[in-house]
Write a protein that holds these residues in place. Sequence first.
Motif, PDB file in Angstrom:
ATOM      1  N   PHE A 124       0.979  -1.249   0.093  1.00 57.71           N
ATOM      2  CA  PHE A 124      -0.077   0.073   0.032  1.00 57.71           C
ATOM      3  C   PHE A 124       0.800   1.139   0.012  1.00 57.71           C
ATOM      4  O   PHE A 124       1.436   1.478   1.003  1.00 57.71           O
ATOM      5  CB  PHE A 124      -0.797   0.107   1.104  1.00 57.71           C
ATOM      6  N   LEU A 125       0.831   1.963  -1.114  1.00 55.59           N
ATOM      7  CA  LEU A 125       1.835   3.064  -1.299  1.00 55.59           C
ATOM      8  C   LEU A 125       1.602   4.201  -0.248  1.00 55.59           C
ATOM      9  O   LEU A 125       2.344   4.658   0.330  1.00 55.59           O
ATOM     10  CB  LEU A 125       1.585   3.732  -2.702  1.00 55.59           C
ATOM     11  N   SER A 126       0.029   4.312   0.136  1.00 55.73           N
ATOM     12  CA  SER A 126      -0.229   5.222   1.237  1.00 55.73           C
ATOM     13  C   SER A 126       0.474   5.052   2.553  1.00 55.73           C
ATOM     14  O   SER A 126       0.601   6.077   3.444  1.00 55.73           O
ATOM     15  CB  SER A 126      -1.810   5.216   1.230  1.00 55.73           C
ATOM     16  N   GLN A 127       0.912   3.865   2.728  1.00 58.52           N
ATOM     17  CA  GLN A 127       1.412   3.511   4.239  1.00 58.52           C
ATOM     18  C   GLN A 127       3.016   3.428   4.042  1.00 58.52           C
ATOM     19  O   GLN A 127       3.685   3.768   4.883  1.00 58.52           O
ATOM     20  CB  GLN A 127       0.773   2.158   4.526  1.00 58.52           C
ATOM     21  N   SER A 128       3.490   2.744   2.876  1.00 57.29           N
ATOM     22  CA  SER A 128       4.809   2.649   2.770  1.00 57.29           C
ATOM     23  C   SER A 128       5.593   3.547   1.767  1.00 57.29           C
ATOM     24  O   SER A 128       6.881   3.507   2.130  1.00 57.29           O
ATOM     25  CB  SER A 128       5.210   1.118   2.227  1.00 57.29           C
ATOM     26  N   HIS A 129       4.966   4.208   1.027  1.00 60.78           N
ATOM     27  CA  HIS A 129       5.630   5.089   0.123  1.00 60.78           C
ATOM     28  C   HIS A 129       4.861   6.367  -0.106  1.00 60.78           C
ATOM     29  O   HIS A 129       4.628   6.764  -1.267  1.00 60.78           O
ATOM     30  CB  HIS A 129       5.952   4.540  -1.009  1.00 60.78           C
ATOM     31  N   ARG A 130       4.427   7.034   0.877  1.00 59.12           N
ATOM     32  CA  ARG A 130       3.385   7.875   0.568  1.00 59.12           C
ATOM     33  C   ARG A 130       3.917   9.190  -0.086  1.00 59.12           C
ATOM     34  O   ARG A 130       5.003   9.607   0.242  1.00 59.12           O
ATOM     35  CB  ARG A 130       2.855   8.576   2.096  1.00 59.12           C
ATOM     36  N   GLY A 131       3.339   9.587  -1.356  1.00 58.46           N
ATOM     37  CA  GLY A 131       3.757  10.609  -2.057  1.00 58.46           C
ATOM     38  C   GLY A 131       4.817  10.385  -3.147  1.00 58.46           C
ATOM     39  O   GLY A 131       5.346  11.249  -3.642  1.00 58.46           O
ATOM     40  N   ILE A 132       5.322   9.038  -3.189  1.00 64.11           N
ATOM     41  CA  ILE A 132       6.201   8.607  -4.332  1.00 64.11           C
ATOM     42  C   ILE A 132       5.825   9.033  -5.664  1.00 64.11           C
ATOM     43  O   ILE A 132       4.756   8.886  -6.006  1.00 64.11           O
ATOM     44  CB  ILE A 132       6.366   7.053  -4.059  1.00 64.11           C
ATOM     45  N   PRO A 133       6.860   9.537  -6.248  1.00 65.65           N
ATOM     46  CA  PRO A 133       6.410   9.826  -7.635  1.00 65.65           C
ATOM     47  C   PRO A 133       6.226   8.877  -8.513  1.00 65.65           C
ATOM     48  O   PRO A 133       6.796   7.683  -8.426  1.00 65.65           O
ATOM     49  CB  PRO A 133       7.797  10.728  -8.120  1.00 65.65           C
ATOM     50  N   ASP A 134       5.530   9.244  -9.432  1.00 70.36           N
ATOM     51  CA  ASP A 134       5.190   7.943 -10.493  1.00 70.36           C
ATOM     52  C   ASP A 134       6.296   7.292 -11.133  1.00 70.36           C
ATOM     53  O   ASP A 134       6.464   6.005 -11.105  1.00 70.36           O
ATOM     54  CB  ASP A 134       4.113   8.200 -11.490  1.00 70.36           C
ATOM     55  N   VAL A 135       7.174   7.853 -11.498  1.00 77.37           N
ATOM     56  CA  VAL A 135       8.398   7.370 -12.233  1.00 77.37           C
ATOM     57  C   VAL A 135       9.272   6.555 -11.072  1.00 77.37           C
ATOM     58  O   VAL A 135       9.831   5.597 -11.676  1.00 77.37           O
ATOM     59  CB  VAL A 135       9.606   8.474 -12.785  1.00 77.37           C
ATOM     60  N   GLU A 136       9.221   6.815  -9.878  1.00 75.20           N
ATOM     61  CA  GLU A 136       9.821   5.779  -9.022  1.00 75.20           C
ATOM     62  C   GLU A 136       9.050   4.691  -8.551  1.00 75.20           C
ATOM     63  O   GLU A 136       9.761   3.574  -8.361  1.00 75.20           O
ATOM     64  CB  GLU A 136      10.205   6.622  -7.483  1.00 75.20           C
ATOM     65  N   ILE A 137       7.893   4.689  -8.859  1.00 71.77           N
ATOM     66  CA  ILE A 137       6.877   3.635  -8.558  1.00 71.77           C
ATOM     67  C   ILE A 137       7.362   2.766  -9.801  1.00 71.77           C
ATOM     68  O   ILE A 137       7.548   1.394  -9.705  1.00 71.77           O
ATOM     69  CB  ILE A 137       5.468   3.772  -8.841  1.00 71.77           C
ATOM     70  N   LEU A 138       7.482   2.985 -10.847  1.00 70.28           N
ATOM     71  CA  LEU A 138       7.860   2.328 -11.989  1.00 70.28           C
ATOM     72  C   LEU A 138       9.177   1.882 -12.207  1.00 70.28           C
ATOM     73  O   LEU A 138       9.370   0.701 -12.415  1.00 70.28           O
ATOM     74  CB  LEU A 138       7.581   3.208 -13.280  1.00 70.28           C
ATOM     75  N   ASP A 139      10.140   2.778 -11.817  1.00 70.91           N
ATOM     76  CA  ASP A 139      11.585   2.314 -11.988  1.00 70.91           C
ATOM     77  C   ASP A 139      11.914   1.457 -10.497  1.00 70.91           C
ATOM     78  O   ASP A 139      12.889   0.706 -10.817  1.00 70.91           O
ATOM     79  CB  ASP A 139      12.412   3.603 -12.067  1.00 70.91           C
ATOM     80  N   LYS A 140      11.425   1.752  -9.421  1.00 71.36           N
ATOM     81  CA  LYS A 140      11.945   1.054  -8.181  1.00 71.36           C
ATOM     82  C   LYS A 140      11.121   0.157  -7.575  1.00 71.36           C
ATOM     83  O   LYS A 140      11.719  -0.876  -7.026  1.00 71.36           O
ATOM     84  CB  LYS A 140      12.523   2.223  -7.261  1.00 71.36           C
ATOM     85  N   LEU A 141       9.799   0.032  -7.901  1.00 68.21           N
ATOM     86  CA  LEU A 141       8.870  -0.498  -6.901  1.00 68.21           C
ATOM     87  C   LEU A 141       8.234  -1.831  -8.163  1.00 68.21           C
ATOM     88  O   LEU A 141       8.381  -3.079  -7.577  1.00 68.21           O
ATOM     89  CB  LEU A 141       7.714  -0.084  -6.462  1.00 68.21           C
ATOM     90  N   LEU A 142       7.824  -1.592  -9.074  1.00 63.83           N
ATOM     91  CA  LEU A 142       6.971  -2.237  -9.997  1.00 63.83           C
ATOM     92  C   LEU A 142       7.878  -3.103 -10.831  1.00 63.83           C
ATOM     93  O   LEU A 142       8.917  -2.982 -11.571  1.00 63.83           O
ATOM     94  CB  LEU A 142       6.307  -1.624 -11.179  1.00 63.83           C
ATOM     95  N   GLN A 143       7.780  -4.643 -10.403  1.00 59.08           N
ATOM     96  CA  GLN A 143       8.647  -5.690 -11.081  1.00 59.08           C
ATOM     97  C   GLN A 143       7.855  -6.533 -11.970  1.00 59.08           C
ATOM     98  O   GLN A 143       6.564  -6.540 -12.024  1.00 59.08           O
ATOM     99  CB  GLN A 143       9.165  -6.463 -10.008  1.00 59.08           C
ATOM    100  N   PRO A 144       8.648  -7.122 -13.097  1.00 56.78           N
ATOM    101  CA  PRO A 144       7.695  -7.998 -14.071  1.00 56.78           C
ATOM    102  C   PRO A 144       6.785  -9.064 -12.990  1.00 56.78           C
ATOM    103  O   PRO A 144       7.388  -9.434 -12.271  1.00 56.78           O
ATOM    104  CB  PRO A 144       8.636  -8.702 -14.732  1.00 56.78           C
ATOM    105  N   GLY A 145       5.621  -9.294 -13.393  1.00 57.88           N
ATOM    106  CA  GLY A 145       4.719 -10.204 -12.671  1.00 57.88           C
ATOM    107  C   GLY A 145       3.918  -9.574 -11.597  1.00 57.88           C
ATOM    108  O   GLY A 145       2.847  -9.988 -11.294  1.00 57.88           O
TER     109      GLY A 145
END
Length: 78
Positions: free
Chosen positions: A34-55
């Motif tokens: 839950f980004l609202s708890q663990s990464h509040r306010g994280i920019p979209d580019v960081e979601i894509l580059d650092k968090l979102l993995q294949p699968g």
Amino acid sequence: MTRRVIVDENAGPGTKLWQQFQQAAGDGQYEYVFLSQSHRGIPDVEILDKLLQPGDILLTGDCVLHMQALECRRRYAG
């Protein structure tokens, strides 16, 4: 197999999108981030580059982020 679900701040529990996902997900095993708890306010580019993995599954109501995630998936695939 457990699937990881990245839940954007606009798609968490109590939203219509969350309810729709829960109905579609059925009895699958999911690990929720839950980004609202663990990464509040994280920019979209960081979601894509650092968090979102294949699968991973990205649960978001943000159309721009959704389209960017699809483009990233195309890059992963080929």
